[in-house]
Design a protein around this motif. Sequence first.
Motif, PDB file in Angstrom:
ATOM      1  N   GLU A   5      41.732  -1.724   4.425  1.00 62.23           N
ATOM      2  CA  GLU A   5      42.913  -0.853   4.267  1.00 62.23           C
ATOM      3  C   GLU A   5      42.942  -0.164   2.905  1.00 62.23           C
ATOM      4  O   GLU A   5      43.297   1.016   2.804  1.00 62.23           O
ATOM      5  CB  GLU A   5      44.211  -1.654   4.446  1.00 62.23           C
ATOM      6  N   ILE A   9      29.150 -11.442  -1.213  1.00 62.38           N
ATOM      7  CA  ILE A   9      29.457 -10.872  -2.525  1.00 62.38           C
ATOM      8  C   ILE A   9      28.613 -11.529  -3.628  1.00 62.38           C
ATOM      9  O   ILE A   9      28.292 -10.894  -4.631  1.00 62.38           O
ATOM     10  CB  ILE A   9      30.983 -10.969  -2.785  1.00 62.38           C
ATOM     11  N   ARG A  56      35.528  -7.314  11.190  1.00 62.55           N
ATOM     12  CA  ARG A  56      36.740  -6.823  10.515  1.00 62.55           C
ATOM     13  C   ARG A  56      36.507  -5.420   9.957  1.00 62.55           C
ATOM     14  O   ARG A  56      37.337  -4.531  10.116  1.00 62.55           O
ATOM     15  CB  ARG A  56      37.139  -7.770   9.390  1.00 62.55           C
ATOM     16  N   ILE A  62      27.699  -7.696   3.246  1.00 60.05           N
ATOM     17  CA  ILE A  62      26.831  -8.600   2.470  1.00 60.05           C
ATOM     18  C   ILE A  62      27.680  -9.800   2.044  1.00 60.05           C
ATOM     19  O   ILE A  62      28.899  -9.788   2.173  1.00 60.05           O
ATOM     20  CB  ILE A  62      26.294  -7.941   1.172  1.00 60.05           C
TER      21      ILE A  62
END
Length: 232
Positions: A49, A95, A72, A93
Motif C-alpha cells: 500500500e 530482506i 501478498r 526476496i
Amino acid sequence: MQGKKLKRFAAIKTFDNVYEYPENMQDKWSTHFNNDHPIILELACGKGEYSVNMALAFPDKNFIGVDVKGNRMFIGAKRALAENISNVAFLRIRIEQILQYFNPHSISEIWITFPDPFLREGKAKNRLTHHKFLALYQQLLKPNGIIHLKTDSVELYEFTQEMVAHHTCEVIQNIGDVYKNGTPAFPLNIQTFYEGMHLKDNRTIRYISFRLPQTKIEIPPKKKLNEEEASL
Ligand SMILES: C[S@@+](CC[C@H](N)C(=O)[O-])C[C@H]1O[C@@H](n2cnc3c(N)ncnc32)[C@H](O)[C@@H]1O
C-alpha cells in the motif's frame, strides 16, 4: 499451497513489475524505471500500500516494495499494472539478502511498514530495526537517507528507540500515537492491510523516522540469554 496462492504465485511470474530473486539486478533499476529518479524501498511491504500510494503521489520518485510473500505483493503489483503506475516495482526476496540487489548507497529512503515484531528475546535479531539490519541499511542508503518505521507493536517501537539511541541516530519525527488527533496527514494516512486490522482492534499506531550516523554501525556481540529468557 492453496489454489488462490498458487495462482497468484504463477501470475506474478508474468508481471513485468515483479522481480523474484533476480540475478545481477544492482545496475538495472534505472533501466527498469527508465530514469534515475530517487529510489525508496518499502520493506515488509505485504500488499504494497505504501509503495503504490506514494508512487501515485510522487511521480518523480521510484518505489520498490520488498517482501518474501509473493501472494501478498500480487495485490499491489496487479493494481500498479492496472492503473499504469510505472514508478513502482516489487522485489520478492528475503530482506537479509537485500545487499545483493542494489548498489551501495543507491537508496534514498526506507519505509518499514508493520514488520513482524518477533517478540521473543531469542528472535530479536529478526526485527527489521535490529543492529544487524541497520548495518545493512547503512550500506544501502545514501548519506542522509531516511528510515521510517510504522508499527502497532509497542515492543518493536521501544526496541527501535533503543537502537536509535544506541547508534546516536538523528530522530526526525517520533509519534507515539499516529491517530491521536484524527486522521494524520499524508503519507501517514496511508493504511496498510495489517494497519486496518490493528485499528479495528483499537491498537495504537506508532511512527518514528530517523537518519543513521555517518560512523560505521557495529553489531554488538551476541548477548548470552539467561535461563528464563531462553525458555520464553
Ligand atoms: C505483518 S506483515 C505486514 C505487511 C504489510 N506491510 C502490512 O502492513 O499490511 C509483515 C510482512 O513482512 C514480511 N517479512 C518479514 N520478515 C521478512 C524478511 N526477513 N524478508 C522478507 N519479508 C519479510 C512478511 O512476509 C510479511 O508480509
